[in-house]
Design a protein around this motif. Structure first.
Motif, mmCIF file in Angstrom:
data_model
loop_
_atom_site.group_PDB
_atom_site.id
_atom_site.type_symbol
_atom_site.label_atom_id
_atom_site.label_comp_id
_atom_site.label_asym_id
_atom_site.label_seq_id
_atom_site.Cartn_x
_atom_site.Cartn_y
_atom_site.Cartn_z
ATOM 1 N N GLY A 118 -57.068 52.030 -26.176
ATOM 2 C CA GLY A 118 -56.338 52.327 -27.139
ATOM 3 C C GLY A 118 -55.048 52.012 -26.945
ATOM 4 O O GLY A 118 -54.911 52.764 -28.009
ATOM 5 N N GLY A 119 -55.202 51.892 -25.829
ATOM 6 C CA GLY A 119 -53.494 52.535 -26.041
ATOM 7 C C GLY A 119 -52.696 53.517 -25.867
ATOM 8 O O GLY A 119 -53.422 54.939 -25.726
ATOM 9 N N ARG A 120 -51.803 54.357 -25.753
ATOM 10 C CA ARG A 120 -50.932 55.153 -25.736
ATOM 11 C C ARG A 120 -51.289 56.203 -27.281
ATOM 12 O O ARG A 120 -51.479 57.374 -27.118
ATOM 13 N N THR A 121 -51.779 56.341 -28.102
ATOM 14 C CA THR A 121 -52.170 56.531 -29.295
ATOM 15 C C THR A 121 -53.532 57.599 -28.729
ATOM 16 O O THR A 121 -53.991 58.746 -29.214
ATOM 17 N N ALA A 122 -54.201 56.824 -28.262
ATOM 18 C CA ALA A 122 -55.842 57.214 -27.402
ATOM 19 C C ALA A 122 -55.264 58.672 -26.369
ATOM 20 O O ALA A 122 -56.315 59.030 -25.736
ATOM 21 N N VAL A 123 -53.946 59.168 -25.946
ATOM 22 C CA VAL A 123 -54.058 59.844 -24.558
ATOM 23 C C VAL A 123 -53.524 61.396 -25.871
ATOM 24 O O VAL A 123 -54.363 62.121 -25.501
ATOM 25 N N LEU A 136 -59.466 44.272 -25.377
ATOM 26 C CA LEU A 136 -58.677 45.281 -25.070
ATOM 27 C C LEU A 136 -57.852 45.345 -23.674
ATOM 28 O O LEU A 136 -57.454 45.244 -22.866
ATOM 29 N N ALA A 137 -59.193 45.447 -22.692
ATOM 30 C CA ALA A 137 -59.098 45.675 -21.160
ATOM 31 C C ALA A 137 -58.643 44.464 -20.264
ATOM 32 O O ALA A 137 -57.807 44.360 -19.719
ATOM 33 N N GLU A 138 -59.463 43.676 -20.581
ATOM 34 C CA GLU A 138 -58.543 42.214 -20.204
ATOM 35 C C GLU A 138 -56.934 41.897 -20.783
ATOM 36 O O GLU A 138 -56.471 41.160 -19.775
ATOM 37 N N ALA A 139 -56.763 42.414 -21.528
ATOM 38 C CA ALA A 139 -55.646 41.721 -22.376
ATOM 39 C C ALA A 139 -54.145 42.666 -21.300
ATOM 40 O O ALA A 139 -53.117 42.491 -21.001
#
Length: 323
Positions: A118-123, A136-139
């Protein structure tokens, strides 16, 4: 929460292959069903008693953690990076450990990296469905352009979260060393990785809330891993944080204490040495212990790959390198 196998999966996601298999970290303990009726002190005692089991569980994995430390340190000595990949609490703990390396050990922010589903938002906020997005993990892994000198550590309490699993697979394809960190035995995450750490913490007091014992176990293991690696890389001198970045008043005072502890010099001499070296703690220690000027201290450290103990030996026995 397991996915409903009859529902349409999120695009790019991998359905849970064993939705009926409940991992121990998700097990409900019937004898704890009445915690909402306990007096506060009794509730805290129960939680604290369970927390005390975590260090012992981590201790049982120390040989496997040591193998990971040695493998990671050898690769980072060749210029490799350490990457964590996880979702939810596990992802946040990886991001936290990565974020704490630059101020503690003076590392480049690109040296230890935390990937979170989810990227930085998920922090700071839950990104629903992100942990199931293998694409998303692969990217995220592809964006790092991993090499055989790099290491990726997938972190998951259950050991079957799709995001870190996909990150492990992508990292292996890129030739990087892969490590699985889980809180259950026989996890898919560890099976997918070359090296594994499985800290069995058992059921949580609050059933399924792996931010509790599992999260504590993950934090302890990441502390051990990154700190031991940095010690091996010469980012410390004894037990002193000689590579810290003195970016505020508290840290500048800590740097002065470290230089004084390492050298036995008085406050005025420490201040002069730090002033001459632009606040670089290692350089200041070398100036005082080897009786060299700041440029020579910098040259000695460069010739010693930043290892203060080696630079001191070079200064004492070989003299400074040519300018």
């Amino acid at each position: 929460m397991t996915s409903d196998p009859t529902s349409d999966p999120t695009p790019g996601s991998t359905p849970d292959p064993t939705p009926d298999a409940v991992p121990p970290t998700e097990t409900v303990r019937p004898d704890w069903a009445g915690i909402d009726r306990l007096p506060t002190l009794d509730l805290l005692r129960l939680m604290n008693a369970e927390d005390r089991t975590v260090p012992a569980a981590v201790a049982g994995e120390l040989p496997r953690i040591a193998a990971v430390v040695d493998a990671v340190a050898a690769r980072m000595a060749r210029g490799g990076r350490l990457v964590y990949a996880g979702a939810g609490t596990a992802g946040r703990l990886g991001v936290l450990d990565a974020a704490e390396c630059p101020p503690t050990f003076g590392t480049d922010p690109a040296l230890v990296v935390g990937l979170i589903a989810g990227g930085r938002t998920a922090v700071t906020a839950a990104v629903e469905g992100a942990e199931d997005r293998t694409d998303l993990a692969e990217a995220d892994v592809a964006a790092l352009a991993l090499t055989p000198a790099d290491t990726l550590v997938g972190v998951s309490a259950s050991g079957r979260t799709p995001y870190p699993l996909a990150a492990i697979h992508a990292a292996r394809t890129a030739g990087a060393l892969t490590v699985g960190l889980a809180c259950n035995r026989g996890s898919a995450l560890v099976a997918a990785a070359e090296l594994g750490i499985e800290v069995e913490v058992g059921p949580e007091v609050l059933a399924g809330s792996t931010r509790l014992k599992a999260g504590t176990a993950q934090k302890l293991v990441l502390n051990l891993l990154s700190t031991a690696v940095m010690v091996h890389l010469g980012r410390t001198y004894g037990n002193l944080m000689v590579d810290l970045r003195a970016t505020n008043t508290k840290l500048r005072e800590r740097a002065r204490r470290i230089v004084a502890e390492a050298t036995g010099a008085d406050r005025d001499a420490v201040g002069r040495a730090l002033g001459a070296t632009d606040g670089r703690t290692k350089d200041a220690i070398l100036v005082l212990l080897a009786d060299v000027d700041a440029p020579t201290a910098a040259q000695l450290l460069k010739a010693s790959d930043g290892r203060l103990r080696d630079a001191l030996e070079r200064a004492r026995h070989q003299g400074p390198p040519p300018a």
